[in-house]
Every structure is written in structure tokens, then in C-alpha cells.
Scaffold this motif. Sequence first.
Motif, PDB file in Angstrom:
ATOM      1  N   ILE A 149       9.573  -4.083  -0.606  1.00  0.00           N
ATOM      2  CA  ILE A 149       8.324  -3.422  -0.218  1.00  0.00           C
ATOM      3  C   ILE A 149       7.169  -4.321  -0.609  1.00  0.00           C
ATOM      4  O   ILE A 149       6.939  -4.575  -1.794  1.00  0.00           O
ATOM      5  CB  ILE A 149       8.184  -2.051  -0.906  1.00  0.00           C
ATOM      6  N   GLU A 150       6.468  -4.830   0.402  1.00  0.00           N
ATOM      7  CA  GLU A 150       5.316  -5.714   0.161  1.00  0.00           C
ATOM      8  C   GLU A 150       5.692  -6.838  -0.819  1.00  0.00           C
ATOM      9  O   GLU A 150       4.994  -7.088  -1.801  1.00  0.00           O
ATOM     10  CB  GLU A 150       4.132  -4.907  -0.374  1.00  0.00           C
ATOM     11  N   GLU A 189      10.117   7.992  -3.437  1.00  0.00           N
ATOM     12  CA  GLU A 189       9.225   6.825  -3.481  1.00  0.00           C
ATOM     13  C   GLU A 189       9.406   5.942  -2.253  1.00  0.00           C
ATOM     14  O   GLU A 189       8.433   5.411  -1.711  1.00  0.00           O
ATOM     15  CB  GLU A 189       9.496   6.020  -4.747  1.00  0.00           C
ATOM     16  N   CYS A 227       7.729   7.637   0.702  1.00  0.00           N
ATOM     17  CA  CYS A 227       6.275   7.587   0.521  1.00  0.00           C
ATOM     18  C   CYS A 227       5.745   6.238   0.983  1.00  0.00           C
ATOM     19  O   CYS A 227       4.736   6.156   1.688  1.00  0.00           O
ATOM     20  CB  CYS A 227       5.931   7.836  -0.940  1.00  0.00           C
ATOM     21  N   ALA A 228       6.443   5.165   0.609  1.00  0.00           N
ATOM     22  CA  ALA A 228       6.047   3.821   1.039  1.00  0.00           C
ATOM     23  C   ALA A 228       6.229   3.657   2.541  1.00  0.00           C
ATOM     24  O   ALA A 228       5.389   3.055   3.227  1.00  0.00           O
ATOM     25  CB  ALA A 228       6.869   2.773   0.287  1.00  0.00           C
ATOM     26  N   GLY A 255       3.579   5.408   4.354  1.00  0.00           N
ATOM     27  CA  GLY A 255       2.271   4.818   4.067  1.00  0.00           C
ATOM     28  C   GLY A 255       2.048   3.467   4.715  1.00  0.00           C
ATOM     29  O   GLY A 255       1.139   2.728   4.323  1.00  0.00           O
ATOM     30  N   LYS A 272       3.637   0.728   4.528  1.00  0.00           N
ATOM     31  CA  LYS A 272       3.934  -0.461   3.745  1.00  0.00           C
ATOM     32  C   LYS A 272       4.904  -1.343   4.532  1.00  0.00           C
ATOM     33  O   LYS A 272       5.698  -0.853   5.333  1.00  0.00           O
ATOM     34  CB  LYS A 272       4.572  -0.080   2.408  1.00  0.00           C
ATOM     35  N   ILE A 295       8.152  -2.972   4.853  1.00  0.00           N
ATOM     36  CA  ILE A 295       9.432  -2.751   4.191  1.00  0.00           C
ATOM     37  C   ILE A 295      10.560  -3.432   4.961  1.00  0.00           C
ATOM     38  O   ILE A 295      10.655  -3.304   6.182  1.00  0.00           O
ATOM     39  CB  ILE A 295       9.752  -1.246   4.068  1.00  0.00           C
TER      40      ILE A 295
END
Length: 287
Positions: free
Chosen positions: A32-33, A47, A50-51, A54, A56, A58
Motif C-alpha cells: 500500500i503506497e 484496514e 479502508c485503504a 480510500g 490508495k 495497492i
Amino acid sequence: MKTAIMTDTNSSITRSTAEKLGIYVIHMPVIIEETTFYENDTITEEEFFCALSGNKRITTSQPSPGDVMDLWDQILAEGYEELVYIPMSSGLSNSCAAAIGYSQDYDGKVEVVDNHRISVTMYESVLHAREMSLNGASAKEIKAALESDAYNSSIYITVNTLEYLKKGGRITPAAALIGTVLSIKPILTIQGEKLDSFAKARGSMKRAEEKMILAIQSDLEKRFADQDMAKLHIGAAGAGLTPEQQEEWLALLLNKFPEADVFYSPLSASISVHTGPGAVGIGISFR
């Protein structure tokens, strides 16, 4: 058991479940990022979604050679004579082929199974391997049994949004836009290899779920007509579903397939990163 059983988190088997079953699980990397986490270990399901929701960046990856072989060494040091490793399908990742390469240094003590499965059908393969091990089967016997049975399974998945298929390059931005406007829910399938398009449903997720159930019923009547239905296992799966959504999907399948052993298991990060949250799936296998 003289033969240890090991899998990865694409089977949806967590550390706590593995401990109860007396097996081993390696956690798949989730990037992730540019930060690496490990599914169901250093990042929770909540989690991860959520990422994902959002926006992100991934990606997922195969386990490092060191992580895989360190766990093999640990298992063999605990007194097992040999071990069976069941990774995700070779058609979906290079992790299986890589592990076969690593196993060449273990003098026949490590057997890597190319079972062509993932998620709920892979979960059943792990349970089958465990049963065989408890009954005294060797690693070679377990590998042969699982690979001969690999294609006696089927998975269907439908997505709640086309955004993640677009991000993954599985559909074009134009197709995603048209599909969203027309409220099209694509149904995808895994028949031992890659994630492929199967059908489309117009409107709600309920219609897509109905089509998946019809597809499973057709498979049972045609592809698997010679299978022992007393051994039928049906896995309900989902990506980031609420407890209420999980119960609803599970209850629907219990009602449709009262003769089967029906259970729920979450989709792994390796699948969910392509389907996005809200996806639901169904898989069948025989054990």
C-alpha cells in the motif's frame, strides 16, 4: 502427523484457524503506497478495505524466497519428516512456480501442489490434505490426490462496482462508464486458471447472485453429474462484507443447497484488490 500441511492466506485461512487445524500458513504481501504489509498479520481485513476504498495505490505480491524457505526450515525442524505446500493457483500467480523451484533444494522433503485453486475451493483442498496427513498419507500421495482433483471445483464472483476492474486493466474506462450507466454487474469465473468473464446481470446485485446460483446448479447437473453429492462443499465468499451481508449471503445459499456443507469465508486481498469491496462469490468442491 509425519507430513506437515502449509498454505498461504489466499486460502482465507488465518493464523488462528491454522493453529486450530494444526497446519501452517504464510501471509501474502500487500503493498500500500510502497509500504509492505502481510495479509491477516500486519494488516487487518478492515484496514485493507479502508485503504482500498480510500483510493490508495495497492498491489499484491508473492512471498519472498526467504520467507517461504524460512517457514519450511522451521516446520522440518519441529520434527516433521516432510511437508506439503499448497499455494494459490499457478494460473493466478508465479508464487507456485517459484516455490516448486525452491523445493528442489530440499531432497524430496517438500512437495508443492499446483492445485489450480484459490479462496473457498483452496480452503477445501487444505482440509483434504490435512485429512490425508492425519490418516498417514505421504507428501507425494497428498500432492497426487490434490492435483488429480484440482478441476473438480468452480468459482463465480460478481462485483458491486466496475471501478476496480478498470483500475486493474480488466475492462476499459469506456466500458466501465457504459456499464455503470446501464447498471451492469459482470460475473467472473475461475475454472482452475485465470479470472475470466462469464456473464452480465443488469440491475441489482441480487440479480447477479441469482445468475451465479443458476451457474452453480448447471455445473452440478452437467459438469459434476458423476460426483458424489454427499461430498459437496459450497463456499460463500465476499469482499469486505458486513456481518449482516455475510449472514444474508450464507442464508441464501443454505436455502438453495440444503444438501451441501455450506460455509462463509472472505475473499483474499489478491482477489479483492481486483474486485473491490462489496463483491460476492460462490465456490464448489467435493471432499
